[in-house]
Write a protein that holds these residues in place. Structure first.
Motif, PDB file in Angstrom:
ATOM      1  N   LEU A 164      11.019  -5.527   0.398  1.00 22.58           N
ATOM      2  CA  LEU A 164       9.796  -5.392  -0.393  1.00 22.58           C
ATOM      3  C   LEU A 164       9.418  -3.908  -0.384  1.00 22.58           C
ATOM      4  CD1 LEU A 164       7.909  -8.468   1.144  1.00 22.58           C
ATOM      5  CD2 LEU A 164       9.174  -8.397  -1.027  1.00 22.58           C
ATOM      6  N   LYS A 165      10.250  -3.122  -0.990  1.00 25.49           N
ATOM      7  CA  LYS A 165      10.129  -1.666  -0.896  1.00 25.49           C
ATOM      8  C   LYS A 165       9.216  -1.097  -1.979  1.00 25.49           C
ATOM      9  CE  LYS A 165      14.707  -1.041   1.203  1.00 25.49           C
ATOM     10  NZ  LYS A 165      16.004  -0.335   1.137  1.00 25.49           N
ATOM     11  N   ASN A 166       8.938   0.198  -1.796  1.00 29.07           N
ATOM     12  CA  ASN A 166       8.118   0.935  -2.748  1.00 29.07           C
ATOM     13  C   ASN A 166       9.030   1.466  -3.878  1.00 29.07           C
ATOM     14  OD1 ASN A 166       6.094   2.382  -4.025  1.00 29.07           O
ATOM     15  ND2 ASN A 166       6.085   4.059  -2.535  1.00 29.07           N
ATOM     16  N   PHE A 167       9.461   0.513  -4.736  1.00 29.61           N
ATOM     17  CA  PHE A 167      10.397   0.893  -5.795  1.00 29.61           C
ATOM     18  C   PHE A 167       9.755   1.761  -6.870  1.00 29.61           C
ATOM     19  CE2 PHE A 167      12.346  -3.097  -4.198  1.00 29.61           C
ATOM     20  CZ  PHE A 167      13.562  -2.590  -3.808  1.00 29.61           C
ATOM     21  N   VAL A 168       8.427   1.716  -7.000  1.00 33.52           N
ATOM     22  CA  VAL A 168       7.750   2.516  -8.018  1.00 33.52           C
ATOM     23  C   VAL A 168       7.446   3.923  -7.511  1.00 33.52           C
ATOM     24  CG1 VAL A 168       6.755   0.489  -9.120  1.00 33.52           C
ATOM     25  CG2 VAL A 168       5.475   1.662  -7.322  1.00 33.52           C
ATOM     26  N   PRO A 181       0.824  -1.215   0.000  1.00 34.68           N
ATOM     27  CA  PRO A 181       0.000   0.000   0.000  1.00 34.68           C
ATOM     28  C   PRO A 181       0.858   1.264   0.000  1.00 34.68           C
ATOM     29  CG  PRO A 181       0.043  -0.897   2.202  1.00 34.68           C
ATOM     30  CD  PRO A 181       0.824  -1.841   1.351  1.00 34.68           C
ATOM     31  N   ALA A 182       1.835   1.365  -0.934  1.00 36.80           N
ATOM     32  CA  ALA A 182       2.719   2.524  -1.064  1.00 36.80           C
ATOM     33  C   ALA A 182       3.567   2.740   0.177  1.00 36.80           C
ATOM     34  CB  ALA A 182       1.914   3.785  -1.388  1.00 36.80           C
ATOM     35  N   VAL A 183       3.814   1.665   0.964  1.00 37.38           N
ATOM     36  CA  VAL A 183       4.652   1.728   2.166  1.00 37.38           C
ATOM     37  C   VAL A 183       5.643   0.573   2.090  1.00 37.38           C
ATOM     38  CG1 VAL A 183       4.683   1.654   4.698  1.00 37.38           C
ATOM     39  CG2 VAL A 183       2.791   2.795   3.513  1.00 37.38           C
ATOM     40  N   ASP A 184       6.913   0.836   2.403  1.00 41.85           N
ATOM     41  CA  ASP A 184       7.936  -0.204   2.352  1.00 41.85           C
ATOM     42  C   ASP A 184       7.603  -1.341   3.299  1.00 41.85           C
ATOM     43  OD1 ASP A 184       9.312   1.322   0.522  1.00 41.85           O
ATOM     44  OD2 ASP A 184      10.809   2.080   1.929  1.00 41.85           O
ATOM     45  N   ALA A 185       7.940  -2.584   2.825  1.00 43.49           N
ATOM     46  CA  ALA A 185       7.730  -3.779   3.657  1.00 43.49           C
ATOM     47  C   ALA A 185       8.966  -4.656   3.545  1.00 43.49           C
ATOM     48  CB  ALA A 185       6.486  -4.525   3.209  1.00 43.49           C
ATOM     49  N   ASN A 242       9.697  -7.813  11.327  1.00 41.84           N
ATOM     50  CA  ASN A 242       9.433  -7.565   9.903  1.00 41.84           C
ATOM     51  C   ASN A 242       8.185  -6.711   9.735  1.00 41.84           C
ATOM     52  OD1 ASN A 242      10.433 -10.942   9.243  1.00 41.84           O
ATOM     53  ND2 ASN A 242      11.652  -9.101   8.843  1.00 41.84           N
ATOM     54  N   GLN A 243       8.142  -5.924   8.661  1.00 48.74           N
ATOM     55  CA  GLN A 243       6.958  -5.186   8.237  1.00 48.74           C
ATOM     56  C   GLN A 243       6.335  -5.977   7.110  1.00 48.74           C
ATOM     57  OE1 GLN A 243       5.235  -2.533   9.319  1.00 48.74           O
ATOM     58  NE2 GLN A 243       3.854  -2.835   7.570  1.00 48.74           N
ATOM     59  N   CYS A 244       5.239  -6.684   7.338  1.00 44.50           N
ATOM     60  CA  CYS A 244       4.753  -7.716   6.420  1.00 44.50           C
ATOM     61  C   CYS A 244       3.424  -7.386   5.761  1.00 44.50           C
ATOM     62  CB  CYS A 244       4.597  -9.038   7.179  1.00 44.50           C
ATOM     63  SG  CYS A 244       6.099  -9.580   8.019  1.00 44.50           S
ATOM     64  N   ASP A 245       3.018  -6.114   5.672  1.00 41.46           N
ATOM     65  CA  ASP A 245       1.764  -5.766   5.011  1.00 41.46           C
ATOM     66  C   ASP A 245       1.999  -5.825   3.494  1.00 41.46           C
ATOM     67  OD1 ASP A 245      -0.746  -4.964   4.436  1.00 41.46           O
ATOM     68  OD2 ASP A 245      -0.529  -2.895   5.179  1.00 41.46           O
ATOM     69  N   VAL A 246       1.821  -7.036   2.888  1.00 40.01           N
ATOM     70  CA  VAL A 246       2.192  -7.270   1.499  1.00 40.01           C
ATOM     71  C   VAL A 246       1.329  -8.385   0.919  1.00 40.01           C
ATOM     72  CG1 VAL A 246       3.990  -8.904   2.174  1.00 40.01           C
ATOM     73  CG2 VAL A 246       4.173  -7.746  -0.036  1.00 40.01           C
ATOM     74  N   LEU A 247       1.087  -8.355  -0.380  1.00 42.04           N
ATOM     75  CA  LEU A 247       0.443  -9.425  -1.120  1.00 42.04           C
ATOM     76  C   LEU A 247       1.515 -10.102  -1.986  1.00 42.04           C
ATOM     77  CD1 LEU A 247      -2.804  -7.582  -2.375  1.00 42.04           C
ATOM     78  CD2 LEU A 247      -2.439  -8.834  -0.232  1.00 42.04           C
ATOM     79  N   LEU A 248       1.535 -11.455  -2.054  1.00 41.49           N
ATOM     80  CA  LEU A 248       2.529 -12.204  -2.837  1.00 41.49           C
ATOM     81  C   LEU A 248       1.852 -12.803  -4.067  1.00 41.49           C
ATOM     82  CD1 LEU A 248       4.419 -14.023   0.072  1.00 41.49           C
ATOM     83  CD2 LEU A 248       5.033 -11.883  -1.088  1.00 41.49           C
ATOM     84  N   ASP A 249       2.484 -12.583  -5.269  1.00 43.72           N
ATOM     85  CA  ASP A 249       1.910 -13.065  -6.523  1.00 43.72           C
ATOM     86  C   ASP A 249       2.647 -14.328  -7.011  1.00 43.72           C
ATOM     87  OD1 ASP A 249       0.503 -13.321  -8.831  1.00 43.72           O
ATOM     88  OD2 ASP A 249       1.383 -11.603  -9.844  1.00 43.72           O
TER      89      ASP A 249
END
Length: 326
Positions: free
Chosen positions: A272-276, A251-255, A311-318
């Motif tokens: 899992l950073k906000n590289f974009v 959600p536009a926040v580094d994880a 860890n900061q784990c607010d992420v979806l894995l594809d």
């Protein structure tokens, strides 16, 4: 000369300068012993006989080359006693054309051309010509040797095959070989959808967020709790260093998360950073990829991504993929 005593002589045969000689004689000059200088010699001292110490006298411009009218003049006979001594002028001198010979002419000087410089034949040109001839002969001999050599090789080939040059028959192709080819392309490295992996903790499947590339748009959600994980059994053709590439959404926040390979956790977390550099928290607009270096062995390898304490784990894995190192 007295009239009536000129004998057979013509007027032009008389000496027009006789008065000069008479003046010299009157002054007491002594004539030379053999005549000359206009004085008559012993044979000409007789009365009535013309002097022979001189030749015909002509008017200026009257001299004819080669004789007049084709008439040849004979050289007058001069007695030996009338010849002047060596070094004295000859009294009997006459013009060359009066002797009946061909007219005299000047021979133009010969001009020398070429590289001889007037010292002889053109030796440079002769030398160049000789070198050219030798070169042509050498080339001809070399060509003959090469041609004969080729003919000998052809004869040897024909002799080895019974006198005729034939090609080997084409063998029919056999059954396809089952052996692996040496030019076989490298084995494809594994790639796996996260939804097909072994899930742990609170991790589960979802399809609400658009943009996932898994089957039917399925992805792993609920990964934001400590203890949640995904485990992948990756079979590798060879051991070595590789990259583990992961596609995810935030959600536009580094994880970040913990990466464990074959039971050994990496010292650094999986970023899992906000590289974009997105500022929109909409997960659908924030799908992106990251990678981490891994050492894998040949055969099966266990790759685990988990949310651990810290860890900061607010992420979806594809999906997960192993790629060659760069």
């Amino acid at each position: 000369m007295a009239a009536g005593n000129d004998g057979a002589n013509k007027p032009e045969n008389d000496d027009p300068f006789g008065y000069l000689y008479e003046d010299g004689q009157a002054a007491g000059a002594q004539p030379p012993g053999g005549g000359g200088y206009g004085y008559p010699g012993p044979a000409a001292a007789q009365p009535g006989v013309p002097r022979t110490s001189y030749n015909q006298v002509r008017t200026v411009g009257e001299r004819q080359y080669g004789g007049q009218g084709g008439q040849q003049h004979a050289q007058p006979y001069v007695p030996p006693q009338q010849q002047a001594p060596y070094g004295q002028p000859q009294a009997q001198y006459a013009a060359p054309e009066t002797y009946g010979g061909p007219p005299t002419r000047q021979v133009p000087p010969q001009q020398h051309h070429g590289g001889g410089s007037g010292r002889g034949p053109n030796t440079r040109g002769i030398l160049i010509g000789a070198v050219a001839v030798v070169a042509v002969v050498v080339v001809g001999i070399a060509a003959a040797v090469i041609t004969n050599s080729g003919k000998d090789d052809d004869k040897d080939k024909q002799a080895g095959t019974g006198g005729t040059a034939t090609t080997a028959p084409v063998q029919p192709s056999g059954e396809p070989s089952t052996e692996p080819s040496a030019d076989e392309t490298p084995a494809e490295l594994p790639k796996q959808d996260a939804a097909t992996l072994k899930l742990g903790g609170s991790a589960g499947l979802a399809t609400d967020v658009k943009g996932a590339e898994g089957s039917n748009g399925t992805y792993v959600a609920g990964f934001n709790q400590v203890g949640s994980s995904v485990t992948w059994k990756a079979n590798m053709p060879t051991e070595g260093k590789y990259r583990l590439t992961v596609r995810y959404a935030i959600p536009a926040v580094d994880a970040n998360a913990t990466l464990t390979v074959n039971g050994k956790a990496n010292s650094s977390p999986l970023g899992l950073k906000n590289f974009v550099h997105s500022t929109d928290p909409n997960l659908e607009k924030n799908w992106q990829t990251t990678w981490a270096p891994v050492d894998l062995q040949k055969g099966e390898n266990e790759i685990k991504i988990s949310c651990e304490t810290g860890n900061q784990c607010d992420v979806l894995l594809d999906w997960l993929e192993v790629t060659p190192p760069e």
